[in-house]
Design a protein around this motif. Structure first.
Motif, PDB file in Angstrom:
ATOM      1  N   LEU A  65      91.469 -24.651 -24.346  1.00 22.10           N
ATOM      2  CA  LEU A  65      91.528 -23.869 -23.103  1.00 22.10           C
ATOM      3  C   LEU A  65      90.602 -22.667 -23.181  1.00 22.10           C
ATOM      4  O   LEU A  65      89.909 -22.324 -22.226  1.00 22.10           O
ATOM      5  CB  LEU A  65      92.961 -23.392 -22.832  1.00 22.10           C
ATOM      6  N   GLY A  66      90.587 -22.050 -24.331  1.00 24.08           N
ATOM      7  CA  GLY A  66      89.748 -20.873 -24.518  1.00 24.08           C
ATOM      8  C   GLY A  66      88.278 -21.211 -24.435  1.00 24.08           C
ATOM      9  O   GLY A  66      87.512 -20.552 -23.716  1.00 24.08           O
ATOM     10  N   ILE A  86      92.462 -11.252 -21.502  1.00 22.25           N
ATOM     11  CA  ILE A  86      93.072 -12.562 -21.267  1.00 22.25           C
ATOM     12  C   ILE A  86      94.424 -12.337 -20.605  1.00 22.25           C
ATOM     13  O   ILE A  86      95.235 -11.556 -21.101  1.00 22.25           O
ATOM     14  CB  ILE A  86      93.279 -13.328 -22.595  1.00 22.25           C
ATOM     15  N   VAL A 109      93.906 -19.642 -27.598  1.00 21.30           N
ATOM     16  CA  VAL A 109      93.005 -19.259 -26.495  1.00 21.30           C
ATOM     17  C   VAL A 109      92.044 -18.168 -26.973  1.00 21.30           C
ATOM     18  O   VAL A 109      90.831 -18.235 -26.765  1.00 21.30           O
ATOM     19  CB  VAL A 109      93.827 -18.769 -25.283  1.00 21.30           C
ATOM     20  N   GLY A 120      95.294 -24.506 -27.206  1.00 24.08           N
ATOM     21  CA  GLY A 120      94.867 -23.167 -26.800  1.00 24.08           C
ATOM     22  C   GLY A 120      93.375 -22.968 -27.060  1.00 24.08           C
ATOM     23  O   GLY A 120      92.649 -22.420 -26.218  1.00 24.08           O
ATOM     24  N   LYS A 124      90.159 -13.065 -17.851  1.00 22.40           N
ATOM     25  CA  LYS A 124      90.087 -14.498 -18.131  1.00 22.40           C
ATOM     26  C   LYS A 124      91.507 -15.031 -17.949  1.00 22.40           C
ATOM     27  O   LYS A 124      92.404 -14.699 -18.716  1.00 22.40           O
ATOM     28  CB  LYS A 124      89.646 -14.743 -19.572  1.00 22.40           C
ATOM     29  N   ASP A 136      97.878 -14.310 -18.550  1.00 15.66           N
ATOM     30  CA  ASP A 136      98.526 -15.555 -18.163  1.00 15.66           C
ATOM     31  C   ASP A 136      98.495 -15.595 -16.648  1.00 15.66           C
ATOM     32  O   ASP A 136      99.164 -14.804 -15.976  1.00 15.66           O
ATOM     33  CB  ASP A 136      99.969 -15.605 -18.684  1.00 15.66           C
ATOM     34  N   ILE A 184      98.846 -20.109 -19.834  1.00 21.47           N
ATOM     35  CA  ILE A 184      99.376 -20.329 -21.181  1.00 21.47           C
ATOM     36  C   ILE A 184     100.830 -20.791 -21.136  1.00 21.47           C
ATOM     37  O   ILE A 184     101.178 -21.847 -21.651  1.00 21.47           O
ATOM     38  CB  ILE A 184      99.258 -19.032 -22.038  1.00 21.47           C
ATOM     39  N   VAL A 215      94.377 -17.779 -17.892  1.00 22.46           N
ATOM     40  CA  VAL A 215      94.749 -19.052 -18.511  1.00 22.46           C
ATOM     41  C   VAL A 215      96.230 -19.284 -18.224  1.00 22.46           C
ATOM     42  O   VAL A 215      97.023 -18.346 -18.275  1.00 22.46           O
ATOM     43  CB  VAL A 215      94.532 -19.014 -20.046  1.00 22.46           C
TER      44      VAL A 215
END
Lengths: 379, 188, 276
Positions: B171-172, B92, B132, B168, B107, B94, B111, B109
């Motif tokens: 979003l996840g 993950i 997330v 979060g 992945k 940002d 954040i 995101v």
């Protein structure tokens, strides 16, 4: 609050819980990473329980205040790291010769000097043994996990009270800062030892007289047993002496009171040692990697065992002697340039090979580093 | 279960707190967990990382070596530790702070941007990042995580953090079925 | 009628400790110790509640001769030990007996911080301007130009003025007198003992063997007379410049004020913490 699954606690927080469990009522300290959490948490918790926290002007003052508080009857503790531990050395010797119980926690960091702050190391092992000047006995304990940190903190207080000696709890940064699960024992579940107090009339009291254990009872200042305490070599009354017979008996008792307790004080844990041709000897956070390596080697069919030290000084020689006829190699796994390695070599007297798996650069010793050394031996 | 998680970024992002929350929730859920950390001398701005290992057996070596989950909140963290992600591990990033340069496993995101937009500049991204992670790969029950968050964040920020966590999670979850996004996702 | 000195001293000296003491003939430390014992006698405190703490040096040998709870610590460290004792057991009456080197050189940092905390400890400093136990080396109070075994061409460092130093560091009582003014010294020590907060009395004293001899000051009697000649009460110094005061011994109460004391404040912390 007790939680049924246990709770997440930092190693340094486990020192606090262990100290409070053991009855610590006084803490004096000076901030230094990676030990500071101990001071921070005790500054909150001690006054809640009627105890006293004081932040001193330096580490020398911190250990001085702890020794003073102990003479006034309090179970006292300070905590520090490398540079602060160096500053405390002189008064460790004062505590030893004046037979003042206290606990000194050194959460080791990489040195010398300012070194690598917050990077792990086990470089203070020999300093803990010999840092203060002059021949002296000392008790140094260590731990490899959060629950063991709690256990050994209680033991540090117990030994210091029982034997009237400063006890050093030598942790490393990994254990001090690591958080893991611990189930805290209920009150009464773990033994807590308090110093022996005099029961005779004050005029008969000799604060440094020999007894059947070698440990004289200890009166607190203010208890009506007026006496003298000094860092000079002293007679049974505590008064300075240079008379050879008094020097000899006084100094011998300092050592013999500890050596009589070796079987209780020298703590180790063993895993698969009975049939082991190779034993990995380790302590502190390095012992976690050592156990990981031992499990891997056992799964491969190798006759490898783990000997974990929970007491570093007095060196638990008897635990090694037990395997003198069966073990071929002892590999010492530690995060320095071989401080306990030399001790194991000294004890071996040629009866077994001594190997080393070291991490001397401020990194944690990994299982792979130990496996690399062990596989060369076992193959 | 045996999972190694590395949360890496810079000081001030709250990653050590995030690691503590994750480990504490895991223990509350009956697992073993160990949390360790590494940071420079600076309280803020320097490199910072927290490792969490969650397992059903004793955890020996306490640091993450082959991450099952890697959260990178700075480019430096991504560059330094990307190689230690286990094959098939969850990565993950940002998306506004890390350019994964075509790394198809990432992945991405937003954040920090989402936290800022909803809660202002002073709120760290740590709790939303936990959300997330929870949305993508729940390691412990959401209820335990929320309880732990409430106990570990400053009392005045509990409501905001609960909201950030739930956002979060959304979003996840939204990311689960999407193919991993290239670095220019932000521009789409 | 006041009790004769001999009777008071006899009451407090340790009879199970074999004398002689270690001090040189003509040394002033005994005069300061006697002033302390007379002051203690006037407080009415019991021997059991008094803790006398010292560091290392000639003055610091005093505790072993007297019948209190006595603690002879390491060089410079009397105040940290005393702080620990007082903080752990506030009802005890904690007194530090120290010298200029012990208190203001190696223990200087502890001194200013004990002052800053205003913890209820009384410190009596015997200032004889020299390291006596090691044979006459320069101390942080040796006046400029004076000779010592480590300054045979004369001291070039500025001296500390301990009482003023303590006052500016936060001591709520600070005074100075001399072994010539033994009665005044006793009265200052009594005030210090009865003062709530950190108090310090600096006793200017003669070290005939280690200091006077090297600096042509004559025998002990001449040295004590010199104290009388150099002494000037603080009340007469208001218009004097620093230079004019340089070679004088300013006597009197340098500082006396009320302020919150550490163990009282900490009792408040405990109360608040216990109620939370």
């Amino acid at each position: 609050m007790k939680k049924k699954n246990g709770q997440l606690l930092q190693g340094n927080e486990a020192v606090v819980e262990g100290a409070l469990y053991a009855g610590c009522s006084f803490y004096a300290g000076y901030p230094i990473t990676p030990s500071t959490e101990i001071a921070e948490v005790l500054s909150i918790k001690l006054p809640e329980r009627g105890g006293t926290f004081i932040q001193m002007e330096d580490e020398i003052a911190s250990i001085g205040a702890c020794l003073g508080a102990s003479l006034a009857g309090a179970k006292s503790m300070t905590a520090t790291s490398g540079p602060g531990f160096s500053l405390m050395q002189e008064l460790i010797g004062y505590g030893v010769i004046s037979e003042i119980p206290m606990v000194l926690v050194n959460v080791m960091r990489f040195g010398p000097s300012t070194g690598l702050p917050t990077s792990p190391s086990q470089g203070d092992v020999m300093q803990a043994r010999w840092g203060t000047h002059g021949d002296h006995p000392i008790i140094v304990l260590t731990a490899d996990s959060v629950p063991e940190t709690f256990e050994m903190t209680v033991k540090a207080f117990n030994f210091s009270e029982k034997y009237r000696i400063p006890v050093i709890l030598l942790l490393d940064e990994v254990v001090g800062h690591m958080r893991e699960k611990i189930v805290l024992p209920a009150e009464g579940e773990v033994k807590v030892v308090d110093r022996l107090k005099p029961e005779m009339p004050p005029e008969w009291y000799a604060p440094y007289a020999d007894t059947n254990t070698g440990v004289p009872p200890m009166a607190a200042f203010g208890d009506g047993y007026r006496h003298h305490v000094t860092g000079l070599v002293h007679d049974a009354q505590g008064f300075p002496t240079a008379k050879p017979e008094e020097v000899i008996s006084g100094m011998d008792r300092l050592f013999s009171k500890i050596s009589r307790g070796f079987s209780e004080v020298c703590l180790t844990e063993e895993l698969y040692c009975e049939d082991a041709k190779t034993i990995i000897l380790s302590y502190g956070s390095a012992a976690r990697s050592a156990r990981d390596a031992v499990e891997t080697l056992r799964a491969d069919g190798e006759k490898v065992g783990l000997l974990k030290l929970k007491t570093l000084w007095p060196f638990p020689k008897a635990a090694l002697e037990k395997y003198a006829n069966s073990v071929e190699t002892i590999i010492v796994a530690e995060m320095n340039r071989g401080q306990i390695y030399r001790e194991v070599w000294r004890v071996a007297r040629g009866r077994w090979q001594v190997g080393k798996a070291l991490a001397p650069y401020g990194n944690m010793l990994t299982p792979e580093m130990i496996l690399d050394v062990a596989r060369k031996v076992t193959k | 279960m045996y999972k190694e998680i590395r949360l890496a970024g810079s000081g001030g992002q709250g990653l050590i707190t995030a690691g503590v929350i994750l480990a504490e929730a895991a223990i509350a859920g009956g697992h073993e967990a160990v949390q360790t950390q590494s940071y420079g001398p600076e309280a803020r701005g320097g490199a910072s990382r927290a490792d969490v290992i969650i397992s059903d057996e004793d955890i020996l070596y306490p640091k993450a070596r082959k991450f099952d989950i890697f959260l990178a909140l700075t480019q430096e963290a991504y560059d330094k530790f990307r190689a230690d992600l286990a094959p098939g591990g969850l990565l993950i990033i940002d998306g506004d702070l890390v350019d994964p340069a075509g790394d198809l496993d990432a992945k991405s995101v937003h954040i920090t941007a989402t936290v800022r937009k909803n809660f202002g500049d002073r709120m760290p991204p740590n709790v939303m990042a936990l959300g997330v992670l929870q949305g993508l790969m729940p390691l412990v029950s959401e209820r335990k995580l929320l309880e732990t968050i409430k106990g570990r964040v400053p009392p005045k920020t509990v409501d905001k953090n609960v909201k950030a966590f739930k956002l979060g999670v959304k979003l996840g979850k939204a990311l689960i079925d999407q193919p991993a996004a290239p670095s220019n996702e932000a521009d789409l | 009628m006041t009790t004769p000195n001999r009777i008071i001293l006899d009451k407090y000296l340790r009879h199970n400790k074999k004398f002689p003491h270690i001090w040189c003939p003509g040394c002033g430390i005994g005069i300061v110790l006697a002033a302390l014992l007379r002051a203690i006698d006037r407080t009415g405190w019991t021997k059991d509640e008094i803790v006398l703490v010292s560091g290392i040096g000639c003055s610091s040998r005093a505790p072993v001769y007297v019948d209190f709870n006595t603690l002879h610590t390491a060089h410079g460290r009397a105040l940290p030990f005393a702080t620990g004792i007082k903080a752990a057991r506030p009802p005890l009456k904690v007194i530090v007996f120290t010298g200029d080197g012990d208190c203001a050189a190696i223990g200087g940092n502890h001194l200013i911080h004990a002052c800053r905390r205003n913890i209820d400890v009384t410190t009596v400093v015997v200032n004889n301007y020299i390291y006596g136990m090691t044979g006459g080396q320069q101390s942080p109070t040796t006046p400029e130009g004076m000779k010592a075994t480590t300054a045979t061409r004369g001291v070039i460092d500025q001296p500390f003025h301990i009482a003023e130093l303590a006052a500016s560091a936060g001591a709520t009582f600070a005074a100075r007198s001399t072994t010539y003014h033994a009665k005044e010294l006793e009265s200052f020590i009594l005030k210090a003992l009865e003062h709530k907060g950190f108090s310090l009395v600096e006793a200017i004293s003669q070290a005939p063997v280690c200091f006077g001899r090297r600096n042509g000051m004559g025998d002990p009697v001449e040295m004590v007379k010199r104290e009388k000649e150099l002494a000037i009460p603080i009340s007469k110094t208001a218009d004097m410049t620093f230079e004019e005061k340089r070679d004088k011994i300013v006597t009197g109460i340098i500082e006396e004020r009320e302020a919150k004391e550490w163990t009282d404040l900490y009792a408040g912390v405990k109360k608040t913490a216990g109620e939370e």
